[in-house]
Scaffold this motif. Structure first.
Motif, short mmCIF file in Angstrom:
data_model
loop_
_atom_site.label_atom_id
_atom_site.label_comp_id
_atom_site.label_asym_id
_atom_site.label_seq_id
_atom_site.Cartn_x
_atom_site.Cartn_y
_atom_site.Cartn_z
N SER A 318 1.10 -1.65 0.03
CA SER A 318 -0.43 0.13 -0.05
C SER A 318 0.87 1.36 -0.23
O SER A 318 2.17 1.18 0.53
N GLY A 319 0.34 1.84 -0.66
CA GLY A 319 0.94 3.40 -0.76
C GLY A 319 0.48 5.20 -0.23
O GLY A 319 -0.34 4.96 -1.15
N GLN A 320 1.00 5.46 0.08
CA GLN A 320 0.58 6.75 0.08
C GLN A 320 1.93 7.78 -0.26
O GLN A 320 3.08 8.06 0.21
N GLY A 321 1.22 8.74 -1.17
CA GLY A 321 2.58 10.11 -1.44
C GLY A 321 3.03 9.09 -2.19
O GLY A 321 3.14 8.14 -3.11
N ASN A 322 4.71 9.92 -2.73
CA ASN A 322 5.37 8.69 -3.59
C ASN A 322 6.46 7.97 -2.83
O ASN A 322 6.87 8.56 -2.51
N ASN A 323 6.07 6.74 -4.41
CA ASN A 323 6.93 5.74 -3.39
C ASN A 323 7.60 4.66 -3.79
O ASN A 323 7.01 4.45 -5.47
N THR A 324 8.46 4.48 -3.87
CA THR A 324 9.88 3.34 -4.80
C THR A 324 9.62 1.64 -3.87
O THR A 324 10.41 1.87 -3.13
N ILE A 325 8.56 0.77 -4.34
CA ILE A 325 8.28 -0.33 -3.40
C ILE A 325 9.02 -1.20 -4.08
O ILE A 325 7.97 -2.23 -4.83
N GLY A 326 10.35 -2.03 -4.24
CA GLY A 326 10.54 -3.34 -4.25
C GLY A 326 10.80 -2.98 -6.36
O GLY A 326 10.62 -2.25 -7.00
N SER A 327 11.35 -3.99 -6.56
CA SER A 327 11.47 -4.29 -8.35
C SER A 327 10.65 -5.28 -8.41
O SER A 327 11.13 -5.21 -10.10
N GLN A 328 10.29 -6.30 -8.47
CA GLN A 328 9.86 -6.97 -8.78
C GLN A 328 8.67 -8.33 -6.87
O GLN A 328 9.22 -7.93 -6.45
N TYR A 329 7.27 -8.74 -7.61
CA TYR A 329 6.93 -9.42 -6.39
C TYR A 329 7.06 -10.89 -7.14
O TYR A 329 5.80 -11.35 -8.15
N ILE A 330 6.92 -11.63 -6.21
CA ILE A 330 7.20 -12.80 -6.41
C ILE A 330 5.86 -13.32 -5.13
O ILE A 330 6.81 -13.33 -4.17
N SER A 331 4.83 -13.66 -5.58
CA SER A 331 3.73 -13.95 -4.24
C SER A 331 2.72 -14.93 -4.32
O SER A 331 2.38 -14.80 -6.13
N ARG A 332 2.25 -15.98 -3.74
CA ARG A 332 0.92 -16.64 -3.93
C ARG A 332 -0.26 -15.75 -4.49
O ARG A 332 -1.36 -16.10 -5.30
N LYS A 333 -0.73 -14.48 -3.04
CA LYS A 333 -1.29 -13.16 -3.94
C LYS A 333 -0.83 -11.98 -3.46
O LYS A 333 -0.32 -11.67 -3.26
N LEU A 334 -1.57 -11.27 -4.03
CA LEU A 334 -1.25 -9.36 -4.41
C LEU A 334 -2.53 -9.01 -4.12
O LEU A 334 -2.66 -9.29 -5.61
N SER A 335 -1.97 -7.79 -3.10
CA SER A 335 -3.17 -6.91 -2.67
C SER A 335 -2.58 -5.79 -3.29
O SER A 335 -1.19 -5.64 -2.60
N LEU A 336 -2.47 -4.66 -4.06
CA LEU A 336 -2.17 -3.48 -4.37
C LEU A 336 -3.68 -2.44 -3.86
O LEU A 336 -4.45 -2.57 -4.44
N SER A 337 -2.93 -1.07 -3.16
CA SER A 337 -3.68 -0.31 -2.37
C SER A 337 -2.47 0.98 -1.82
O SER A 337 -2.45 1.25 -2.00
N GLY A 338 -3.72 1.98 -1.86
CA GLY A 338 -3.51 3.01 -1.16
C GLY A 338 -2.95 4.78 -2.34
O GLY A 338 -4.07 3.72 -3.46
N GLY A 339 -3.39 5.15 -1.76
CA GLY A 339 -3.80 6.84 -2.65
C GLY A 339 -2.62 7.57 -3.09
O GLY A 339 -3.34 8.12 -3.75
N GLY A 340 -1.56 6.58 -3.32
CA GLY A 340 -0.79 7.66 -3.97
C GLY A 340 0.41 6.71 -5.57
O GLY A 340 -0.42 6.31 -5.48
N ASN A 341 1.17 7.33 -5.53
CA ASN A 341 2.00 6.94 -6.11
C ASN A 341 2.76 5.56 -6.78
O ASN A 341 3.93 6.15 -5.86
N THR A 342 3.02 4.15 -6.43
CA THR A 342 4.13 3.18 -6.02
C THR A 342 4.77 3.39 -7.64
O THR A 342 3.45 2.71 -8.20
#
Length: 361
Positions: A318-342
């Motif tokens: 989840s991201g608020q504001g401007n964030n760089t969060i990782g380069s790659q996601y590998i997971s069983r499930k993935l939830s993306l949320s928030g009001g910012g720019n990720t």
């Protein structure tokens, strides 16, 4: 490929034995009656002569005669040659969601934007008619989406459904060996605590918060042996600028409670993965069988590179504001949320390597 050198191009002869076994199982035993199989590591001919991590296989098959027995009874030698190479290479996907059947396996529900950069794609293995979902008015952007099942909502990019699922791209990567205990020191600075950690094994770490600063010395593995890693309420996680080499955080939960997971929110977080060795590009790795969720919530002060790997768990970002969060996601499930720019900042140098074997001749 650990231990490969000019002196030991095939440590313990494992590659040679594997090549001979594959040839035998395909009808070419190295018995000099049916066939003769020669394995050269490295190759002894062609453009890859002498190149380490390459293997040359030459097969001579003794073909029995049929109509040509009028000219002789000896078998005819038929020859073939191939060269393969093996290397650690980055996976060209920014997101891989592994659950084979789940509804909303990829769930983008925020009002902000999530963008996968670097030309990397998004893969969703679920065959559910609603395997992917984008709701809430935000956007999920990538060059290409490959979804086994179907999707609902707005995915920005080329979307292909009905594709074939892919296996876990890091399934062959052996988990790290638990190291000796690391050390943690703490000092109070104006009422806030600053913790400095060295690479090693940890259990029952404190819950970092209330303006705490956590400094990780670079160049090694942080093995969380129970208790998880929690940094909330304005805690910051930084890398020691006097050291180099990045870090990898391996989480080995001892139970299924959420406090056994990785939970990071708020504060300033600046992290990058290890730069060499088999774990180069991997930042967060949760033990493969663990179902404990991994949660990363950026508040505008996150610059995180590397692969997040939770093969049997939900990864929530989840991201608020401007964030760089990782380069790659590998997971069983993935939830993306928030009001910012990720941004998921894909880069081959900052993502996990996998074993790649390919024919080159």
């Amino acid at each position: 490929w650990t231990g490969i050198s000019a002196a030991t191009p095939d440590p313990a002869g494992a590659a040679d034995a594997a090549a001979l076994d594959v040839a035998k199982r395909n009808g070419f035993p190295n018995d000099d009656v049916i066939a003769k199989v020669t394995v050269n590591i490295p190759p002894k001919s062609g453009p890859f002569t002498g190149n380490l991590a390459h293997v040359e296989v030459l097969i001579t098959y003794y073909q029995s005669r049929y109509f040509s027995t009028i000219w002789g009874t000896e078998k005819l030698p038929i020859q073939a040659r191939a060269v393969a190479r093996a290397f650690w290479g980055a996976d060209r996907n920014g997101i891989v969601v592994l659950d084979p059947t789940a509804k909303d396996a990829l769930d983008a529900s925020g009002t902000g934007s999530v963008t996968v950069t670097g030309g990397a794609g998004v893969i969703v293995d679920s065959n559910n008619a609603e395997a992917g979902r984008a709701t809430g008015g935000g956007s999920l952007t990538a060059d290409n989406f490959y979804i086994v099942g179907g999707y609902t909502g707005a995915f920005t990019g080329n979307v292909v459904t009905g594709t074939q699922p892919i296996p876990d791209p890091l399934a062959s990567l052996p988990p790290p060996t638990k190291p000796t205990a690391g050390t943690m020191t703490m000092v109070n600075v104006s009422g806030a605590k600053t913790y400095t950690l060295t690479p090693g094994a940890y259990s029952s770490l404190p819950n970092f918060g209330n303006g705490d600063t956590v400094i990780l010395q670079q160049g090694g593995l942080y093995y969380i042996d129970g208790g998880g890693l929690t940094a909330t309420n304005g805690a910051s996680i930084l890398m020691d600028p006097t050291t180099t080499g990045g870090v990898m955080i391996y989480n080995a939960p001892t139970g299924t409670q959420q406090n056994q997971g990785i939970n990071i929110s708020g504060g300033t977080v600046t992290l990058s993965p290890m730069t060499d060795g088999p774990y180069a590009g991997l930042l967060f790795w949760q033990e493969r069988a663990s179902p404990v969720s991994m949660s990363i919530q950026g508040q505008g002060g996150f610059t995180i590179l590397g692969t997040f790997y939770a093969a049997n768990a939900l990864l929530s970002v989840s991201g608020q504001g401007n964030n760089t969060i990782g380069s790659q996601y590998i997971s069983r499930k993935l939830s993306l949320s928030g009001g910012g720019n990720t941004i998921i900042d894909y880069s081959e140098k900052a993502t996990a390597r996998k074993r790649v074997i390919q024919l080159v001749e």
